[in-house]
Structure formats: C-alpha cells, structure tokens
Scaffold this motif. Structure first.
Motif, PDB file in Angstrom:
ATOM      1  N   SER A   1     -85.218 -22.792 -26.356  1.00  0.00           N
ATOM      2  CA  SER A   1     -84.560 -23.157 -25.095  1.00  0.00           C
ATOM      3  C   SER A   1     -84.688 -24.653 -24.845  1.00  0.00           C
ATOM      4  CB  SER A   1     -85.147 -22.351 -23.930  1.00  0.00           C
ATOM      5  OG  SER A   1     -86.467 -22.778 -23.626  1.00  0.00           O
ATOM      6  N   LYS A   2     -85.885 -25.199 -25.170  1.00  0.00           N
ATOM      7  CA  LYS A   2     -86.065 -26.639 -25.035  1.00  0.00           C
ATOM      8  C   LYS A   2     -85.108 -27.375 -25.950  1.00  0.00           C
ATOM      9  CE  LYS A   2     -87.794 -30.719 -26.561  1.00  0.00           C
ATOM     10  NZ  LYS A   2     -87.593 -31.390 -27.863  1.00  0.00           N
ATOM     11  N   ASN A   3     -85.006 -26.925 -27.193  1.00  0.00           N
ATOM     12  CA  ASN A   3     -84.163 -27.620 -28.164  1.00  0.00           C
ATOM     13  C   ASN A   3     -82.688 -27.560 -27.779  1.00  0.00           C
ATOM     14  OD1 ASN A   3     -83.956 -29.054 -30.778  1.00  0.00           O
ATOM     15  ND2 ASN A   3     -82.743 -27.266 -31.353  1.00  0.00           N
ATOM     16  N   ALA A   4     -82.260 -26.435 -27.220  1.00  0.00           N
ATOM     17  CA  ALA A   4     -80.858 -26.300 -26.815  1.00  0.00           C
ATOM     18  C   ALA A   4     -80.505 -27.348 -25.757  1.00  0.00           C
ATOM     19  CB  ALA A   4     -80.600 -24.896 -26.276  1.00  0.00           C
ATOM     20  N   GLU A   5     -81.413 -27.550 -24.809  1.00  0.00           N
ATOM     21  CA  GLU A   5     -81.170 -28.559 -23.774  1.00  0.00           C
ATOM     22  C   GLU A   5     -81.218 -29.966 -24.364  1.00  0.00           C
ATOM     23  OE1 GLU A   5     -82.712 -29.875 -19.313  1.00  0.00           O
ATOM     24  OE2 GLU A   5     -83.222 -27.921 -20.145  1.00  0.00           O
TER      25      GLU A   5
ATOM     26  N   HIS B   1     -86.280 -35.926 -24.807  1.00  0.00           N
ATOM     27  CA  HIS B   1     -87.356 -34.965 -25.071  1.00  0.00           C
ATOM     28  C   HIS B   1     -88.118 -34.658 -23.781  1.00  0.00           C
ATOM     29  CE1 HIS B   1     -87.349 -34.315 -29.375  1.00  0.00           C
ATOM     30  NE2 HIS B   1     -87.243 -35.606 -29.606  1.00  0.00           N
ATOM     31  N   PHE B   2     -88.440 -35.702 -23.033  1.00  0.00           N
ATOM     32  CA  PHE B   2     -89.195 -35.526 -21.793  1.00  0.00           C
ATOM     33  C   PHE B   2     -88.441 -34.626 -20.819  1.00  0.00           C
ATOM     34  CE2 PHE B   2     -90.015 -37.153 -17.407  1.00  0.00           C
ATOM     35  CZ  PHE B   2     -91.311 -36.655 -17.275  1.00  0.00           C
ATOM     36  N   GLN B   3     -87.168 -34.895 -20.639  1.00  0.00           N
ATOM     37  CA  GLN B   3     -86.363 -34.098 -19.709  1.00  0.00           C
ATOM     38  C   GLN B   3     -86.296 -32.641 -20.146  1.00  0.00           C
ATOM     39  OE1 GLN B   3     -82.491 -35.827 -18.805  1.00  0.00           O
ATOM     40  NE2 GLN B   3     -83.335 -37.889 -18.964  1.00  0.00           N
ATOM     41  N   ALA B   4     -86.099 -32.425 -21.456  1.00  0.00           N
ATOM     42  CA  ALA B   4     -85.957 -31.048 -21.964  1.00  0.00           C
ATOM     43  C   ALA B   4     -87.273 -30.290 -21.906  1.00  0.00           C
ATOM     44  CB  ALA B   4     -85.416 -31.078 -23.392  1.00  0.00           C
ATOM     45  N   TRP B   5     -88.370 -30.952 -22.295  1.00  0.00           N
ATOM     46  CA  TRP B   5     -89.681 -30.295 -22.233  1.00  0.00           C
ATOM     47  C   TRP B   5     -90.054 -30.001 -20.784  1.00  0.00           C
ATOM     48  CZ3 TRP B   5     -91.365 -27.525 -25.774  1.00  0.00           C
ATOM     49  CH2 TRP B   5     -91.461 -27.922 -27.120  1.00  0.00           C
ATOM     50  N   LYS B   6     -89.800 -30.933 -19.892  1.00  0.00           N
ATOM     51  CA  LYS B   6     -90.167 -30.750 -18.485  1.00  0.00           C
ATOM     52  C   LYS B   6     -89.377 -29.600 -17.873  1.00  0.00           C
ATOM     53  CE  LYS B   6     -91.049 -33.431 -14.288  1.00  0.00           C
ATOM     54  NZ  LYS B   6     -92.494 -33.133 -14.285  1.00  0.00           N
ATOM     55  N   SER B   7     -88.113 -29.516 -18.217  1.00  0.00           N
ATOM     56  CA  SER B   7     -87.282 -28.422 -17.720  1.00  0.00           C
ATOM     57  C   SER B   7     -87.804 -27.075 -18.206  1.00  0.00           C
ATOM     58  CB  SER B   7     -85.834 -28.625 -18.176  1.00  0.00           C
ATOM     59  OG  SER B   7     -85.023 -27.535 -17.777  1.00  0.00           O
ATOM     60  N   MET B   8     -88.144 -27.001 -19.493  1.00  0.00           N
ATOM     61  CA  MET B   8     -88.689 -25.762 -20.040  1.00  0.00           C
ATOM     62  C   MET B   8     -90.011 -25.409 -19.376  1.00  0.00           C
ATOM     63  SD  MET B   8     -91.121 -24.272 -22.094  1.00  0.00           S
ATOM     64  CE  MET B   8     -91.881 -25.764 -22.754  1.00  0.00           C
TER      65      MET B   8
ATOM     66  N   ASN C   1     -91.183 -26.374 -16.445  1.00  0.00           N
ATOM     67  CA  ASN C   1     -90.985 -25.992 -15.043  1.00  0.00           C
ATOM     68  C   ASN C   1     -90.498 -24.555 -14.910  1.00  0.00           C
ATOM     69  OD1 ASN C   1     -89.794 -29.248 -13.797  1.00  0.00           O
ATOM     70  ND2 ASN C   1     -91.837 -28.531 -14.312  1.00  0.00           N
ATOM     71  N   SER C   2     -89.749 -24.096 -15.921  1.00  0.00           N
ATOM     72  CA  SER C   2     -89.224 -22.726 -15.870  1.00  0.00           C
ATOM     73  C   SER C   2     -90.324 -21.683 -15.967  1.00  0.00           C
ATOM     74  CB  SER C   2     -88.196 -22.509 -16.990  1.00  0.00           C
ATOM     75  OG  SER C   2     -88.834 -22.403 -18.259  1.00  0.00           O
ATOM     76  N   ILE C   3     -91.512 -22.075 -16.458  1.00  0.00           N
ATOM     77  CA  ILE C   3     -92.658 -21.155 -16.524  1.00  0.00           C
ATOM     78  C   ILE C   3     -93.808 -21.679 -15.651  1.00  0.00           C
ATOM     79  CG2 ILE C   3     -92.073 -20.159 -18.773  1.00  0.00           C
ATOM     80  CD1 ILE C   3     -94.066 -22.094 -20.068  1.00  0.00           C
ATOM     81  N   ASP C   4     -93.421 -22.440 -14.634  1.00  0.00           N
ATOM     82  CA  ASP C   4     -94.361 -22.914 -13.607  1.00  0.00           C
ATOM     83  C   ASP C   4     -95.457 -23.839 -14.134  1.00  0.00           C
ATOM     84  OD1 ASP C   4     -93.040 -21.458 -11.561  1.00  0.00           O
ATOM     85  OD2 ASP C   4     -94.075 -19.630 -12.185  1.00  0.00           O
ATOM     86  N   ILE C   5     -95.100 -24.675 -15.097  1.00  0.00           N
ATOM     87  CA  ILE C   5     -95.996 -25.730 -15.576  1.00  0.00           C
ATOM     88  C   ILE C   5     -95.314 -27.061 -15.304  1.00  0.00           C
ATOM     89  CG2 ILE C   5     -97.148 -26.769 -17.581  1.00  0.00           C
ATOM     90  CD1 ILE C   5     -97.198 -24.018 -18.882  1.00  0.00           C
ATOM     91  N   ASP C   6     -96.064 -28.015 -14.831  1.00  0.00           N
ATOM     92  CA  ASP C   6     -95.497 -29.344 -14.597  1.00  0.00           C
ATOM     93  C   ASP C   6     -96.392 -30.387 -15.275  1.00  0.00           C
ATOM     94  OD1 ASP C   6     -93.602 -31.113 -13.631  1.00  0.00           O
ATOM     95  OD2 ASP C   6     -94.692 -31.487 -11.772  1.00  0.00           O
ATOM     96  N   PHE C   7     -95.796 -31.443 -15.763  1.00  0.00           N
ATOM     97  CA  PHE C   7     -96.566 -32.531 -16.366  1.00  0.00           C
ATOM     98  C   PHE C   7     -95.837 -33.840 -16.150  1.00  0.00           C
ATOM     99  CE2 PHE C   7     -93.932 -30.815 -19.823  1.00  0.00           C
ATOM    100  CZ  PHE C   7     -93.338 -31.952 -20.320  1.00  0.00           C
ATOM    101  N   ASP C   8     -96.569 -34.939 -16.316  1.00  0.00           N
ATOM    102  CA  ASP C   8     -95.986 -36.250 -16.063  1.00  0.00           C
ATOM    103  C   ASP C   8     -95.702 -36.989 -17.370  1.00  0.00           C
ATOM    104  OD1 ASP C   8     -98.492 -37.030 -16.949  1.00  0.00           O
ATOM    105  OD2 ASP C   8     -99.222 -37.580 -14.961  1.00  0.00           O
ATOM    106  N   ARG C   9     -95.225 -38.211 -17.246  1.00  0.00           N
ATOM    107  CA  ARG C   9     -94.861 -39.000 -18.419  1.00  0.00           C
ATOM    108  C   ARG C   9     -96.086 -39.373 -19.265  1.00  0.00           C
ATOM    109  NH1 ARG C   9     -89.595 -40.598 -18.307  1.00  0.00           N
ATOM    110  NH2 ARG C   9     -88.515 -40.239 -16.329  1.00  0.00           N
ATOM    111  N   GLU C  10     -97.222 -39.522 -18.593  1.00  0.00           N
ATOM    112  CA  GLU C  10     -98.439 -39.842 -19.343  1.00  0.00           C
ATOM    113  C   GLU C  10     -98.801 -38.709 -20.293  1.00  0.00           C
ATOM    114  OE1 GLU C  10    -103.121 -41.111 -18.618  1.00  0.00           O
ATOM    115  OE2 GLU C  10    -101.785 -40.820 -16.900  1.00  0.00           O
ATOM    116  N   PHE C  11     -98.716 -37.477 -19.830  1.00  0.00           N
ATOM    117  CA  PHE C  11     -98.963 -36.320 -20.696  1.00  0.00           C
ATOM    118  C   PHE C  11     -97.919 -36.262 -21.809  1.00  0.00           C
ATOM    119  CE2 PHE C  11     -98.084 -31.946 -21.966  1.00  0.00           C
ATOM    120  CZ  PHE C  11     -99.354 -31.498 -22.320  1.00  0.00           C
ATOM    121  N   ASN C  12     -96.692 -36.591 -21.467  1.00  0.00           N
ATOM    122  CA  ASN C  12     -95.601 -36.550 -22.447  1.00  0.00           C
ATOM    123  C   ASN C  12     -95.837 -37.492 -23.616  1.00  0.00           C
ATOM    124  OD1 ASN C  12     -92.742 -35.628 -23.067  1.00  0.00           O
ATOM    125  ND2 ASN C  12     -92.433 -37.838 -22.989  1.00  0.00           N
TER     126      ASN C  12
END
Length: 224
Positions: free
Chosen positions: A76-80, A20-27, A29-40
């Motif tokens: 897109s997140k779910n597909a990944e 989930h973390f990898q897929a959400w982070k990828s999505m 990042n694609s719209i110029d938002i970044d977050f860490d594991r604590e936010f996750n």
C-alpha cells in the motif's frame, strides 16, 4: 584501475525522499502510528520491509502483524509512492550528476545503480537517464540489504569487474558501510560528520562538487 562507478539513487542522483516520507506517513497513520521527519531519516538507505519493521517497532506493534499483513502494508505504501513518482521530471536530477554520467561514458567507465529501491528503473526512466546504466541491480534478488555489501558485490559481478576497481557513491551511513565492506572506494555525499563516521574515503557536501577528475585522482591516491 578504475573500471566502474556505482550510484545510489535517492540523495545521490535525485531526491524522492519527500515522496517516501509522504507515503510512509500515510501508511503509518492508517494504522494509528505517527512519526516525524527526524525518524524518517533513519529509513533512508534500507529496504522497504526493513523500513516497515522499524515503523511497526516504533509504534509498539511489530508482533501484531503477520508476514502477509506486513506485505500488504508495504504494498500500500509503494502504490502511493509510485503515484507520487508521476510528478518526477528530468529537471529533478541533482546538479553535476548528468555531467558526471556523460564523462564516465566518454571515458568508457561502466556505470551501475545500487539502490535499495525496487522502483529504481522507473525513476531512471522518469529522469530520462536509464540509457547511461550498464546494470541496475534488482534489490529483490539481494539476500542482505545495506549496510551489508551484497548489492555492491552483485553490481561488480554483473559488470564483470573486481570490487577494488569500483567507486561507490552514497549519501547514507549504511550505504558507505556497505561500500567499504565490499572493498570499494567510498564517496560520501552529505554531512561531513556522518560521512566521516561511516568511513567514506572522499566526502562532498553536495553533488555539484562531484567531478570525474577529482574522483579519479583520489581513487588513484588511495590504491597507490
């Protein structure tokens, strides 16, 4: 009388949180938002669209996206995520869970899955344990996600049992709140402080401590 045990999925039966973390982070990042594991950590136990809204709000762009655009991002997140699930194997089941499922079946206690993940059936199939479950609640049909009690109440209805005859097992604060508000016995797996704050009736540090006799004893003590 104990008639059903209801399981969350991520963090209780197995852990796909990293996927989930990898897929959400990828999505994100694609719209110029970044977050860490604590936010996750704050995304655990809540629905896909609620998770997306939290990410968009975190990035300060919640109002920028229409409902259709949000759906496209969530898809897109779910597909990944689904692609990452191809790596999941039966040995990813948490310690103690298979043994507990075996005992529940032997004791003729009904078993339900009460996960917010729409990929629940796929994950159970990958883990080769789908045959244990008498019902898998479809979160898409639940009006209010956790911490609302709806998914647990729906599971009880589908299994034909009263809520007070059920045990719910969760690893998130929102999940424990949902169980308690459904008038069920709440078992928390995880950090004692978090589980106590949420109001869990019984707390285990990890699933390896889960045992049917202990669950039943605590359940009976609480209702007596």
């Amino acid at each position: 009388m104990l008639k059903a045990v209801l399981f969350d999925l991520d963090g209780v039966i197995t852990d796909t949180a990293e996927f989930h973390f990898q897929a959400w982070k990828s999505m994100a990042n694609s719209i110029d938002i970044d977050f860490d594991r604590e936010f996750n950590e704050g995304l655990k136990g809540i629905s896909r669209i609620d998770s997306l809204n939290k990410i968009l709000k975190y990035g300060g762009v919640l109002e920028k996206y229409s409902d259709n655009q949000k759906m496209a991002l969530a898809n897109s997140k779910n597909a990944e995520y689904v692609e990452l699930l191809s790596e999941l194997k039966p040995d990813a089941i948490y310690p103690g869970i298979k043994e507990l499922l075996d005992t529940l079946k032997m004791e003729e206690i009904k078993i339900g899955l009460t996960s917010s993940s729409k990929n629940g059936p796929r994950i159970l199939d990958k883990l080769e344990i789908n045959h244990y479950f008498d019902t898998v609640v479809n979160p898409a049909l639940i009006e209010n996600g956790k911490p609302a009690p709806d998914i647990f109440l729906s599971a009880a209805e589908e299994l034909g049992v009263k809520p007070e005859d059920c045990i719910g097992i969760e690893d998130s604060e929102s999940g424990i709140t949902a169980i308690k508000d459904a008038n069920m016995f709440a078992v928390g797996v995880g950090t004692e402080e978090v589980m106590e704050k949420a109001g869990a009736d019984l707390i285990y540090k990890h699933t390896g401590e889960l045992e049917f006799s202990g669950l039943l004893h605590s359940f009976k003590q609480t209702i007596s």
